[in-house]
Design a protein around this motif. Structure first.
Motif, short mmCIF file in Angstrom:
data_model
loop_
_atom_site.label_atom_id
_atom_site.label_comp_id
_atom_site.label_asym_id
_atom_site.label_seq_id
_atom_site.Cartn_x
_atom_site.Cartn_y
_atom_site.Cartn_z
N VAL A 106 0.85 -1.19 0.00
CA VAL A 106 0.00 0.00 0.00
C VAL A 106 0.89 1.24 0.00
CG1 VAL A 106 -1.85 1.24 1.16
CG2 VAL A 106 -1.80 -1.27 1.23
N ARG A 107 0.89 1.95 -1.12
CA ARG A 107 1.74 3.13 -1.26
C ARG A 107 1.02 4.41 -0.86
NH1 ARG A 107 5.52 2.47 -6.61
NH2 ARG A 107 6.72 0.68 -5.85
N LYS A 108 -0.30 4.36 -0.86
CA LYS A 108 -1.07 5.53 -0.46
C LYS A 108 -2.42 5.08 0.06
CE LYS A 108 -2.85 9.98 -2.16
NZ LYS A 108 -2.92 10.89 -3.34
N LEU A 109 -2.84 5.63 1.19
CA LEU A 109 -4.17 5.38 1.74
C LEU A 109 -4.55 6.67 2.48
CD1 LEU A 109 -6.58 3.56 2.38
CD2 LEU A 109 -5.29 2.63 4.32
N ALA A 110 -5.35 7.50 1.82
CA ALA A 110 -5.58 8.84 2.36
C ALA A 110 -6.93 9.38 1.92
CB ALA A 110 -4.47 9.78 1.92
N LYS A 111 -7.42 10.34 2.71
CA LYS A 111 -8.62 11.08 2.33
C LYS A 111 -8.19 12.29 1.52
CE LYS A 111 -10.82 13.53 5.44
NZ LYS A 111 -11.68 13.93 6.58
N VAL A 112 -8.75 12.42 0.31
CA VAL A 112 -8.36 13.51 -0.58
C VAL A 112 -9.61 14.08 -1.23
CG1 VAL A 112 -6.11 12.47 -1.07
CG2 VAL A 112 -8.04 12.02 -2.59
N PRO A 113 -9.57 15.32 -1.72
CA PRO A 113 -10.70 15.87 -2.46
C PRO A 113 -10.74 15.28 -3.87
CG PRO A 113 -8.94 17.48 -2.35
CD PRO A 113 -8.52 16.33 -1.48
N ALA A 114 -11.91 14.93 -4.33
CA ALA A 114 -12.06 14.34 -5.66
C ALA A 114 -11.75 15.36 -6.74
CB ALA A 114 -13.47 13.79 -5.84
N ASP A 115 -10.89 14.98 -7.68
CA ASP A 115 -10.66 15.86 -8.82
C ASP A 115 -11.82 15.67 -9.81
OD1 ASP A 115 -10.18 13.51 -10.29
OD2 ASP A 115 -8.00 13.69 -10.10
N LEU A 116 -11.79 16.39 -10.91
CA LEU A 116 -12.91 16.37 -11.85
C LEU A 116 -13.15 14.98 -12.42
CD1 LEU A 116 -15.10 17.87 -13.38
CD2 LEU A 116 -13.38 18.48 -15.12
N GLN A 117 -12.07 14.28 -12.78
CA GLN A 117 -12.23 12.95 -13.39
C GLN A 117 -12.85 11.97 -12.41
OE1 GLN A 117 -8.59 11.10 -14.69
NE2 GLN A 117 -9.65 9.46 -15.76
N VAL A 118 -12.32 11.92 -11.19
CA VAL A 118 -12.85 11.00 -10.17
C VAL A 118 -14.28 11.38 -9.82
CG1 VAL A 118 -12.62 10.26 -7.77
CG2 VAL A 118 -10.59 10.39 -9.24
N ASP A 129 -14.90 14.64 -0.46
CA ASP A 129 -13.89 13.74 0.11
C ASP A 129 -14.04 12.32 -0.44
OD1 ASP A 129 -12.73 15.68 1.66
OD2 ASP A 129 -13.91 15.21 3.46
N VAL A 130 -12.91 11.76 -0.87
CA VAL A 130 -12.86 10.36 -1.30
C VAL A 130 -11.64 9.72 -0.66
CG1 VAL A 130 -14.04 10.73 -3.52
CG2 VAL A 130 -11.54 10.93 -3.38
N ILE A 131 -11.65 8.41 -0.59
CA ILE A 131 -10.49 7.67 -0.11
C ILE A 131 -9.69 7.23 -1.32
CG2 ILE A 131 -9.69 5.61 1.09
CD1 ILE A 131 -12.17 5.77 2.84
N ALA A 132 -8.43 7.62 -1.37
CA ALA A 132 -7.54 7.24 -2.46
C ALA A 132 -6.62 6.11 -1.98
CB ALA A 132 -6.71 8.43 -2.92
N ILE A 133 -6.58 5.04 -2.75
CA ILE A 133 -5.76 3.88 -2.40
C ILE A 133 -4.86 3.55 -3.59
CG2 ILE A 133 -5.75 1.49 -1.59
CD1 ILE A 133 -8.73 1.89 -0.86
#
Length: 260
Positions: A106-118, A129-133
């Motif tokens: 697991v290189r990243k597991l964080a809460k981030v704001p969704a960009d336009l594509q996501v 807010d989305v969870i990015a993994i």
């Protein structure tokens, strides 16, 4: 069968294919072991080079062998099959089904704001807010695929505290967070590996990579997960089940392939 039956209606190339598969099994040949060359096969089984080439082409297509120009023919590394249609499974389930072990770094597991594509994929407002993994995934210890997943944070906020090294994300979502995955859309395209991706997957820059994009839908057709996965082209294949429109099977299928 150890020789070509010249009185049989079965094509010579198919007979030779069965003979070689039996020999591979009998000798316990493993990935990387070298097979006899074309000329040797012609002489051993008294068939033309055309027959040998057709036989080897089928075995290569089926993933049994790998032909390396200037070096010869070798037993291929088994490829992980991932289902695209008929069942919405994840790589964890597909790898387990073939008796192999999947481990994720697991290189990243964080809460981030969704960009336009996501946001577009998950049908939410940009900035939500989305969870990015981000996971580099290994099959039996070998790097296989780099996966980047996004899930609406409100659906499973506890994911941020989960250890995803050795467990199925789909099973976790369904069993612990009651996020049911009902159906989905997936597409596949071929690209070449960039320098960074090649380093992560243990391949050369410019090598083929299969890119799988997916959006999974939950109840009421709400998107609950979106991912992009970069699969090593020499280790992965995708299996597709098809049904004609209008049949019961076609009406019941939960997943469609989308090709851009």
């Amino acid at each position: 069968m150890s020789s070509i039956d010249r009185s049989s209606p079965v094509p010579f190339y198919y007979q030779l294919k069965l003979i070689l598969l039996e020999e591979i099994s009998k000798r316990g040949m493993r990935p990387g072991d070298r097979l006899p060359g074309d000329h040797e096969l012609c002489a051993t089984y008294e068939v033309s080079r055309t027959v040998v080439r057709q036989t080897l082409a089928e075995l290569e297509y089926e993933g049994v062998i790998e032909r390396v120009k200037g070096r010869g023919t070798f037993i291929a590394e088994p490829k992980t099959s991932e289902g695209l249609v008929q069942s919405l499974t994840g790589l964890f389930e597909d790898v387990a089904a073939r008796g192999s072990h999947l481990r994720s770094e697991v290189r990243k597991l964080a809460k981030v704001p969704a960009d336009l594509q996501v946001a577009t994929q998950l049908q939410i407002e940009p900035g939500t807010d989305v969870i990015a993994i981000e996971r580099l995934r290994f099959v039996d210890g070998e790097p296989w695929v780099l996966t980047i997943t996004h899930i609406p944070y409100e659906l499973a906020p506890g994911l941020l505290d989960e250890d995803l090294t050795n467990q199925s994300l789909y099973a976790l979502l369904e069993e612990k967070y009651q996020v049911k995955l009902v159906r989905g859309r997936r597409s596949v395209e071929a690209v070449v590996a960039s320098a960074g991706l090649a380093r992560g997957l243990g391949i050369k820059r410019g090598d083929p990579v299969l890119v799988l994009r997916s959006v999974s839908l939950g109840e009421e057709s709400r998107p609950v997960e979106a991912f992009v996965a970069f699969h090593r082209g020499d280790r992965s294949r995708f299996e597709v089940e098809l049904a004609r429109e209008g049949t019961a099977a076609a009406a019941a299928r939960p997943l469609m392939i989308v090709v851009d």
